[in-house]
Design an enzyme around this catalytic site. Structure first.
Site, PDB file in Angstrom:
ATOM      1  CB  SER A 157      -0.941  -0.050   1.199  1.00 26.13           C
ATOM      2  OG  SER A 157      -1.815   1.025   1.191  1.00 26.13           O
TER       3      SER A 157
ATOM      4  CG  ASP B 244      -2.623   4.142  -1.434  1.00 28.94           C
ATOM      5  OD1 ASP B 244      -3.398   4.042  -2.412  1.00 28.94           O
ATOM      6  OD2 ASP B 244      -2.562   3.285  -0.542  1.00 28.94           O
TER       7      ASP B 244
ATOM      8  CG  ASP C 224      -2.870  -0.411  -2.254  1.00 27.24           C
ATOM      9  OD1 ASP C 224      -2.837   0.762  -1.851  1.00 27.24           O
ATOM     10  OD2 ASP C 224      -3.433  -1.332  -1.630  1.00 27.24           O
TER      11      ASP C 224
ATOM     12  CG  ASP D  35      -6.250   1.229  -0.863  1.00 28.56           C
ATOM     13  OD1 ASP D  35      -5.302   2.039  -0.920  1.00 28.56           O
ATOM     14  OD2 ASP D  35      -6.352   0.373   0.034  1.00 28.56           O
TER      15      ASP D  35
HETATM   16 MG    MG Z   1      -3.481   1.550  -0.001  1.00 30.98          MG
END
Ligand code: MG
Length: 458
Positions: free
Chosen positions: A99, A242, A244, A246
């Site tokens: 992440s 960010d 990844d 999300d």
């Molecule tokens: Mg994330």
């Protein structure tokens, strides 16, 4: 971050690639996950980190060894892979991502068949298999198979478009600046925006697992470049993801970077206008602004502990349709009950197109609060006792003790005091209608906290 007793932290398994999270351990984790799923089919994918493909192969070997079949979706955002699990009606998924952590880290998230990360109880089951070596290896003729699953990004983008007014957005011909953090956000968001008729300019959009453009956490101090770029090209707004994709943080047309609970509040306002009485799920760390909007537009706030998995699991249990966090995570249930950066971007565009207002104006109309943070040193072994004392001493005030202690005061100011999960400190987050009042709250409660800690030490 991996310990000898637990694999999972607050957001899946995290560790330094090839130091804590080696291919050997990843195979064993894969086999523990496979044993937990008892065969079945799982989707596997990864973000842009240099260790992603290597760790994915190791996890897949582990999964196959227990008889699980794997659909390899390749490099994609976490929410894309979560949507794929749900959309393809498979048994679950494994995502190789750390992440927002620095590039040397990687991690493993386990997804249930509904696309949501597994619950804490399910994590404990996987850990039990891992630490007691109870992995169940398949016979030679029952070893799982792996095949590639192309097209997941197309399916995901198509699904997002169903939740917004594509024509109304396209008519406005918005110019959007996208900062993909050199990672997977660059694979979905620019395409989605072009399909919505936007002109897209990008920054940090080349995939590079060393994250050369900026650290993968979209904090204001990391977003100076994109904020400047928004103004330089005269974009209608900017959005930064960010590692990844999300989480998303928005920058208005004036170059101002807005905290996540501000944009969440905007989405909440227009969601409640159309869906009166709905529940809004949010951690106690969120701004009072979220409560103010719920009060004005007849929503019901459900407070949770801090952590995206808790928000998603609470939404699932209560069948709530909207959740959000101050860090830029928005959970839009009609699409999927998980944080989703591209979906959040489409929702913001939808509101802009519907109202015809600029982002600075839309966000400027929301109640304003000032935030101040502080920290107080506290040994790990004292944290629990300090918390109990703090709860005792704040009895009679309007509090919530789900996660640390949150106190709301009559004048709309509030403070959250919680022990850090990773450092020997207590953190304080105060919010008030003036900067001075917020700073005063941090000062007052830091003193109170120090007194309690000193008292317990002697
Ligand atoms: Mg994330």
């Amino acid at each position: 971050m991996l310990s000898s007793k637990h694999l999972f932290g607050t957001n899946g398994i995290r560790g330094l690639a090839n130091k804590e999270l080696t291919p050997e351990i990843a195979i064993k984790i894969g086999a523990a996950i496979g044993t937990f799923f008892k065969r079945g089919t799982l989707v596997v994918g990864y973000d842009a980190r240099t260790s992603g493909p290597m760790l994915a192969k190791a996890v897949i070997a582990g999964l196959n060894s227990t008889g699980c079949n794997v659909l390899l979706a390749g490099m994609a955002p976490t929410p894309t892979l979560q949507f794929t699990v749900k959309n393809h009606k498979v048994d679950g998924g494994v995502i190789i991502t750390a992440s927002h952590n620095p590039p040397e880290y990687n991690g493993i998230k386990v997804i249930w068949s509904d696309g949501i990360e597994v619950s804490h109880e399910q994590e404990l089951e996987i850990e039990k298999v891992f630490f007691t070596d109870k992995t169940h290896l398949a016979e030679w003729n029952a070893i799982g198979e792996t095949r590639e699953l192309p097209g997941v990004i197309d399916e995901y983008i198509e699904a997002i478009e169903k939740h917004v007014n594509v024509k109304a957005i396209a008519k406005r011909r918005y110019h959007v600046m996208v900062d993909g953090a050199n990672s997977v956000g660059s694979l979905t968001s620019p395409r989605l925006l072009r399909e919505l008729g936007c002109r897209v300019t990008t920054i940090n959009a080349n995939i590079d697992g060393t994250f050369p453009g900026r650290p993968p956490e979209p904090r204001p101090e990391n977003l100076g470049d994109v904020a400047m770029a928004v103004k330089a090209v005269g974009a209608d707004f900017g959005v930064a993801y960010d590692g990844d994709a999300d989480r998303s943080i928005f920058i208005d047309e004036k170059g101002e970077i807005h905290m996540g609970d501000k944009t969440f509040g905007l989405v909440e306002k227009y969601f409640l206008k159309a869906n009166k009485g709905e529940k809004i799920v949010t951690p106690v760390s969120s701004s009072t602004l979220i409560q103010d909007i719920a009060d004005e537009y007849k929503g019901k706030i459900v407070w949770t502990k801090v952590g995206s998995v808790t928000v998603a699991q609470t939404m699932k249990t209560l069948k709530a349709k909207l959740g959000g966090e101050e860090n830029g995570g928005i959970f839009y249930g009609p699409h999927q009950s998980v944080r989703d950066g591209a979906m959040s971007t489409a929702l913001i565009l939808n509101i802009m197109a519907k109202t015809g207002q600029k982002l600075s104006k839309l966000l400027g109309e929301l109640p304003a609060y000032y935030l101040q943070k502080g920290k107080v040193e506290c040994n790990d072994n004292l944290k629990e006792k300090v918390l109990q004392k703090l709860i005792e001493k704040t009895k009679g005030l309007k509090t919530n003790t789900l996660d640390g202690v949150k106190i709301w005061f009559e004048d709309k100011s509030s403070i959250l005091i919680r022990p850090s999960g990773t450092e020997p400190i207590y953190r304080l987050y105060a919010e008030a209608k003036t900067e001075k009042k917020a700073a005063q709250l941090v000062k007052d409660y830091s003193l109170k906290l120090k007194k309690i800690i000193d008292g317990l030490r002697n």
